[in-house]
Design an enzyme around this catalytic site. Structure first.
Site, PDB file in Angstrom:
ATOM      1  N   GLU A 186       0.932  -1.279   0.054  1.00  0.00           N
ATOM      2  CA  GLU A 186       0.073   0.167   0.034  1.00  0.00           C
ATOM      3  C   GLU A 186       0.904   1.325   0.122  1.00  0.00           C
ATOM      4  O   GLU A 186       0.586   2.194  -0.850  1.00  0.00           O
ATOM      5  CB  GLU A 186      -0.914   0.087   1.119  1.00  0.00           C
ATOM      6  CG  GLU A 186      -1.780   1.076   1.454  1.00  0.00           C
ATOM      7  CD  GLU A 186      -2.920   1.125   0.387  1.00  0.00           C
ATOM      8  OE1 GLU A 186      -2.751   1.256  -0.743  1.00  0.00           O
ATOM      9  OE2 GLU A 186      -4.196   0.960   0.767  1.00  0.00           O
TER      10      GLU A 186
ATOM     11  N   THR B 114      -3.961   9.230  -4.655  1.00  0.00           N
ATOM     12  CA  THR B 114      -4.156   9.310  -2.983  1.00  0.00           C
ATOM     13  C   THR B 114      -3.039  10.423  -2.748  1.00  0.00           C
ATOM     14  O   THR B 114      -3.182  11.132  -1.649  1.00  0.00           O
ATOM     15  CB  THR B 114      -3.927   8.175  -2.577  1.00  0.00           C
ATOM     16  OG1 THR B 114      -5.063   7.191  -2.848  1.00  0.00           O
ATOM     17  CG2 THR B 114      -3.730   8.111  -1.015  1.00  0.00           C
TER      18      THR B 114
HETATM   19  N1  HSE Z   1      -7.291   7.258   4.197  1.00  0.00           N
HETATM   20  C1  HSE Z   1      -6.611   7.136   2.961  1.00  0.00           C
HETATM   21  C2  HSE Z   1      -6.814   8.932   2.492  1.00  0.00           C
HETATM   22  C3  HSE Z   1      -7.267   6.172   2.121  1.00  0.00           C
HETATM   23  O1  HSE Z   1      -7.960   9.144   2.483  1.00  0.00           O
HETATM   24  O2  HSE Z   1      -5.842   9.348   1.997  1.00  0.00           O
HETATM   25  C4  HSE Z   1      -6.752   6.225   0.763  1.00  0.00           C
HETATM   26  O3  HSE Z   1      -7.016   5.251   0.027  1.00  0.00           O
END
Ligand code: HSE
Length: 306
Positions: A128, A181
């Site tokens: 990840e 992201t």
């Molecule tokens: N918690 C993370 C974000 C999840 O919102 O950046 C991204 O998949």
């Protein structure tokens, strides 16, 4: 057993008020992977379908998590991985998490389960991190454990399993745009005002209580995001309009799925979920943006053999 095929599900992270800690698992969309024991040592990605992803093990999310696990073992054989990718990278429904989880889950099954789900999550975090440039587990944990999960801490990793009310459905719209992201994280402020923090932890605690007690009214009043949504919603065209329409159609609440561009809703019952699907489609049909909509029960099993 030398070869297995697995389903690695899509997931929704954050769930409005639980940025970086909360997530839930979907059952209507996910990737498939084949994992095979082979004589040649190491991890070899031998087939990829669906999206253009790297074959080089160290550059591939599924490869990196598999290597993290493989390096802790002293094996005289290796693994081949085939990836049948259905979840579009950058869609906000845990594409990288599904890849990262699938390889380690499959290898663990072939090895007769030497690792528990928390340990598998730790390996998957490495994959990840390759995709999102930070170690978070809010998509990985629901993909591995199923249902709703709360990542109490990443180091040491502690995952809490939260119950899923029986009649809860998720409806997710995926506009065909890509939001990375890493970029969606870069636009967030480093500090937040105390008043927003208070609102957020009141809502988050309430959401956890509501899921434990199947209190749908409390789920509805808790699904708000005072911290992240004000910044990220600007990246999603027609976000406010969409949210207004789904609430009017009966959704308990709506928010950005992970880092977007997908938007999730939670609904009580299948009938309401279908109405919400219609409301979502009517907003995006007026635009020139292509979209998919998924209606899903909460998947309480997570990644599984097929
Ligand atoms: N918690 C993370 C974000 C999840 O919102 O950046 C991204 O998949």
């Amino acid at each position: 057993m030398n070869e297995i095929r697995i389903f690695s599900p899509a997931t929704v992270a954050n769930v409005s008020c639980g940025f970086d800690v909360m997530g839930f698992c979907l059952d209507s969309v996910g990737d498939e992977m084949v994992i095979r024991k082979v004589g040649k040592k190491g991890i070899h990605i031998v087939h990829i379908e669906g999206f253009d992803l790297p074959y080089d093990t160290e550059s591939n999310v599924a490869g990196v998590s598999a290597l993290a696990m493989y390096r802790t073992l002293d094996l005289d054989f290796g693994f081949e991985i085939e990836i049948y990718k259905n979840i579009k990278p950058g869609s906000g429904i845990g594409s990288s998490a599904a890849s990262a989880v699938g390889s380690v889950f499959g290898m663990n099954e072939l090895l007769n389960r030497p690792f528990n789900k928390t340990q598998l999550t730790e390996f998957a975090i490495k994959g990840e991190a390759l995709a999102s440039k930070c170690e978070h587990a809010d998509n990985l944990a629901p993909a591995l454990f199923g249902g709703f999960t709360l990542v109490k801490s990443v180091s040491p990793l502690q995952v809490l399993e939260i119950p899923s009310p029986n009649d809860l459905y998720a409806v997710i719209i995926h506009p065909q745009l890509e939001i990375k992201t890493s970029e969606a994280r870069a636009i967030l402020p480093k500090d937040i005002p105390m008043a927003n923090a208070i609102t957020q932890w009141a809502n988050f605690g309430s959401l956890i209580h509501a899921l434990h007690t199947s209190d749908y009214d409390l789920i509805k009043s808790a699904l708000h995001d005072a911290v992240v949504e004000p910044f990220r919603s600007q990246l999603i065209p027609h976000y406010n309009e969409l949210k207004e329409a789904v609430i009017k159609a009966g959704a308990l609440g709506a928010g950005i799925s992970g880092s977007g561009p997908s938007v999730f809703t939670l609904c009580k019952g299948h009938e309401v979920a279908q109405q919400v699907k219609g409301a979502m489609a009517s907003i995006y049909s007026e635009t020139d943006i292509d979209f998919d909509i998924h209606v899903s029960k909460i998947n309480t099993q997570g990644v599984k053999l097929i």
